[in-house]
Design a protein around this motif. Structure first.
Motif, mmCIF file in Angstrom:
data_model
loop_
_atom_site.group_PDB
_atom_site.id
_atom_site.type_symbol
_atom_site.label_atom_id
_atom_site.label_comp_id
_atom_site.label_asym_id
_atom_site.label_seq_id
_atom_site.Cartn_x
_atom_site.Cartn_y
_atom_site.Cartn_z
ATOM 1 N N LEU A 143 15.958 25.190 22.463
ATOM 2 C CA LEU A 143 16.386 23.935 21.860
ATOM 3 C C LEU A 143 16.714 24.140 20.389
ATOM 4 N N GLY A 144 15.896 24.940 19.711
ATOM 5 C CA GLY A 144 16.145 25.231 18.305
ATOM 6 C C GLY A 144 17.432 26.002 18.084
ATOM 7 N N ARG A 145 17.854 26.780 19.071
ATOM 8 C CA ARG A 145 19.104 27.540 18.973
ATOM 9 C C ARG A 145 20.306 26.741 19.445
ATOM 10 N N TYR A 159 22.459 23.126 15.029
ATOM 11 C CA TYR A 159 22.021 23.315 13.653
ATOM 12 C C TYR A 159 21.400 22.018 13.164
ATOM 13 N N GLU A 160 20.724 22.076 12.068
ATOM 14 C CA GLU A 160 20.041 20.908 11.533
ATOM 15 C C GLU A 160 21.021 19.766 11.315
ATOM 16 N N GLY A 161 20.695 18.605 11.863
ATOM 17 C CA GLY A 161 21.529 17.425 11.691
ATOM 18 C C GLY A 161 22.786 17.401 12.540
ATOM 19 N N CYS A 162 22.803 18.121 13.644
ATOM 20 C CA CYS A 162 24.026 18.219 14.445
ATOM 21 C C CYS A 162 24.135 17.165 15.540
ATOM 22 N N ALA A 163 23.068 16.411 15.810
ATOM 23 C CA ALA A 163 23.090 15.513 16.965
ATOM 24 C C ALA A 163 22.864 14.051 16.578
ATOM 25 N N ALA A 175 13.288 18.613 18.069
ATOM 26 C CA ALA A 175 14.346 17.632 18.320
ATOM 27 C C ALA A 175 14.713 16.890 17.034
ATOM 28 N N GLN A 176 13.715 16.578 16.235
ATOM 29 C CA GLN A 176 13.957 15.848 14.990
ATOM 30 C C GLN A 176 14.843 16.643 14.034
ATOM 31 N N THR A 177 14.675 17.948 13.998
ATOM 32 C CA THR A 177 15.501 18.748 13.093
ATOM 33 C C THR A 177 16.965 18.741 13.519
ATOM 34 N N LEU A 178 17.227 18.554 14.817
ATOM 35 C CA LEU A 178 18.611 18.523 15.295
ATOM 36 C C LEU A 178 19.301 17.195 15.005
#
Length: 94
Positions: free
Chosen positions: A9-11, A14-18, A45-48
């Motif tokens: 999920l982390g891969r 990138y941060e803020g992409c969703a 999930a929050q980082t995405l």
């Protein structure tokens, strides 16, 4: 999702992409090997998410009550009434 699933999920982006993350996390309600706690899934999930993004996740009430939602605002609750059992009986109305 296993611990390896969290890494994937982390891969995923990138941060803020969703704008939204939809998840069906393990519920820790069975003895099955895959149904294990993965507490970091929500943080990943929050980082995405973009700043105004949201997370929709499918879970039982027991799972929801065990989930640390500190810092999250619950905006909506969608209830899917599912009766126990996977089979259905078909009866003739005649």
């Amino acid at each position: 999702m296993s611990g390896a699933g969290v890494e994937e999920l982390g891969r995923f982006g990138y941060e803020g992409c969703a704008d939204v993350v939809i998840a069906d996390p393990p519920r820790r309600e069975t003895a099955l090997s895959w149904d294990q706690s993965v507490p970091e899934w929500l943080a990943v999930a929050q980082t995405l998410l973009r700043r105004a993004g949201s997370v929709w996740f499918l879970c039982s009430l027991r799972c929801l009550l065990r989930t640390d939602l500190a810092g999250w605002r619950i905006g909506e609750e969608v209830v899917w009434e599912k009766h126990n059992g996977s089979g259905s009986s078909r009866r003739s109305l005649n």
